[in-house]
Design a protein around this motif. Structure first.
Motif, short mmCIF file in Angstrom:
data_model
loop_
_atom_site.label_atom_id
_atom_site.label_comp_id
_atom_site.label_asym_id
_atom_site.label_seq_id
_atom_site.Cartn_x
_atom_site.Cartn_y
_atom_site.Cartn_z
N GLU A 7 74.33 74.00 57.71
CA GLU A 7 74.83 75.35 57.49
C GLU A 7 74.35 75.92 56.16
OE1 GLU A 7 79.04 77.32 56.24
OE2 GLU A 7 79.09 76.02 58.01
N GLU A 37 74.61 79.99 54.01
CA GLU A 37 75.10 81.36 54.03
C GLU A 37 73.95 82.30 53.69
OE1 GLU A 37 78.17 83.91 51.37
OE2 GLU A 37 79.08 82.21 52.45
N ARG A 72 77.53 83.03 57.82
CA ARG A 72 77.16 81.62 57.89
C ARG A 72 76.23 81.43 59.08
NH1 ARG A 72 82.56 79.70 59.45
NH2 ARG A 72 81.54 77.67 59.68
N TYR A 73 75.21 80.61 58.88
CA TYR A 73 74.27 80.32 59.96
C TYR A 73 74.09 78.82 60.06
CZ TYR A 73 70.15 80.52 62.95
OH TYR A 73 69.27 80.36 63.99
N LEU A 74 74.27 78.28 61.28
CA LEU A 74 74.10 76.86 61.52
C LEU A 74 72.93 76.61 62.45
CD1 LEU A 74 77.38 77.23 61.11
CD2 LEU A 74 77.43 74.88 61.96
N ALA A 98 72.22 74.05 64.93
CA ALA A 98 73.31 73.26 65.47
C ALA A 98 72.99 72.60 66.81
CB ALA A 98 74.55 74.16 65.63
N THR A 156 78.04 70.19 59.10
CA THR A 156 79.28 70.95 59.21
C THR A 156 79.63 71.11 60.68
OG1 THR A 156 78.73 72.21 57.23
CG2 THR A 156 80.42 73.14 58.66
N CYS A 192 81.51 73.56 63.42
CA CYS A 192 81.93 74.95 63.63
C CYS A 192 82.59 75.05 65.00
CB CYS A 192 80.73 75.89 63.54
SG CYS A 192 81.09 77.61 63.96
#
Length: 296
Positions: A144, A146, A207-209, A211, A224, A226
Motif C-alpha cells: 500500500e 498513499e 490509498r492504493y494497494l 493486491a 496491508t 484492506c
C-alpha cells in the motif's frame, strides 16, 4: 445527486470561494460524494484536477489585476494564495508565458481561463459492457501507498514498476519465494488487483494497494489487509492493451455511464481494478474496473 449536477455544484462552490485557502476542500465536502470519485470524475470530464482548476482561475484573475495596475506583485501573491512573491511570479510566468511586469506592458499576452460550464452529451452510456455482481465482504492483501490525485497518473505506474522489479520478474526468472512477504505475493497472487480507497480525512489523497485475495494468514511486514463491505459492484470489461483500455473505459464511465444512468450511484469511496494473466500489451488482454454502486 445526479452526476452532472454534482459537477456543476462543485464548480459553483469553487467559484464562490475561489480566493479562500480551503476552496478545494470545501467543494469536495459540499459535493456529498466520495472524494476519490469526485476528483477522478472532475479530471476526466474537464481535463483539470480540482486543484489545477483553482490555480488556473486564480492566475487568470491575478493577470487581470496586473493589467489594471491596481496591485503590487507582493500584494497579489498573498491575495491569490502564494507564500512568497517569488513563488507567485514563477507560477504566473508558467501560466501566462510572461512575468507579471511583462504582462502589464503587453496585456495581449494574458491567457484567459474562464469559469467552466458543465455540459455532458450522453453517447450510449447504457451500451457499455458491464455486469452487476453482488458480493459479500471483500478482503485483499497487498503493498500500500498513499497518492495524491494530482500526481497519481504518473506515480502509480512507477509503483507497479517497482513491484514487478522487486517480486515478479525474479520469480518469472525462476527464483523461488523465500521470505514470508515473497510467499504471500506468490500464494495470494498479489498483482491480480489494484485497489483504490479514499484516505479518510485527506481530501484529494487516496490509498492504493497492489493486491491479491487475503487468505487469513499472518500478515508479513510490508503488507496491508484492506476490507471492503458487502456491496453490489458494476464490473466494466476492458479489452485491449494497458493502460489505454483501462483509461478509455474509465473515461466513458464518468462521461457517459454515470450521467446517463438514472438507476445507480456510487456507494463507497473505493474501486477495484482486476488484471488477468498474460501479456498486458496484447490486443486481446482482459481487465476490469469494479465500481461499488447502490440503486437510487
Amino acid at each position: 445527486m445526479e452526476w452532472t449536477e454534482t459537477l456543476r455544484r462543485t464548480v459553483d462552490c469553487l467559484e464562490a470561494h475561489l480566493l479562500e485557502e480551503d476552496a478545494a476542500e470545501r467543494a469536495v465536502k459540499e459535493a456529498c460524494l466520495s472524494p476519490v470519485y469526485l476528483q477522478k470524475g472532475f479530471k476526466l470530464v474537464t481535463g483539470y484536477s480540482i486543484a489545477e482548476y483553482v490555480r488556473n482561475r486564480r492566475l487568470y484573475l491575478a493577470g487581470l489585476e496586473m493589467i489594471a495596475g491596481r496591485e503590487k506583485v507582493i500584494d497579489l501573491a498573498y491575495q491569490y494564495g502564494y507564500d512568497t512573491p517569488e513563488s507567485f511570479s514563477k507560477a504566473f510566468s508558467r501560466f501566462h508565458g510572461v512575468s507579471p511586469a511583462q504582462l502589464r506592458q503587453n496585456p495581449g499576452r494574458l491567457v484567459p481561463f474562464l469559469p467552466l460550464k458543465i455540459t455532458l452529451t450522453i453517447r450510449g452510456g447504457h451500451g457499455m459492457d458491464y455486469t452487476l455482481d453482488k458480493r459479500e465482504e471483500l478482503r485483499f492483501i497487498g503493498l500500500e501507498r498513499e497518492f495524491s490525485g494530482e500526481t497519481s497518473y504518473r506515480e502509480i505506474p512507477r509503483f507497479w514498476d517497482e513491484f514487478l522489479g522487486a517480486f515478479c520478474r525474479p520469480m518469472w526468472a525462476g527464483k523461488p519465494p523465500e521470505t514470508a512477504l515473497e510467499k504471500a505475493v506468490c500464494e495470494c497472487n498479489i498483482g491480480e488487483f489494484g485497489v483504490c480507497v479514499e484516505a479518510g480525512a485527506s481530501p484529494g489523497r487516496f490509498r492504493y494497494l497492489i493486491a491479491g485475495w487475503y487468505d487469513g494468514r499472518e500478515v508479513p511486514e510490508g503488507l496491508t489487509v484492506c476490507t471492503l463491505p458487502a456491496l453490489e459492484w458494476a464490473r466494466f470489461r476492458c479489452s485491449g492493451p494497458l493502460p489505454e483500455s483501462l483509461q478509455s473505459v474509465n473515461t466513458k464511465i464518468f462521461q457517459e455511464w454515470l450521467p446517463g444512468n438514472p438507476e445507480f450511484e456510487i456507494a463507497l469511496g473505493a474501486n477495484v481494478e482486476w488484471y488477468s494473466m498474460g501479456d498486458t500489451a496484447a490486443p486481446d488482454y482482459e481487465s476490469e474496473i469494479w465500481l461499488p454502486v447502490r440503486r437510487r
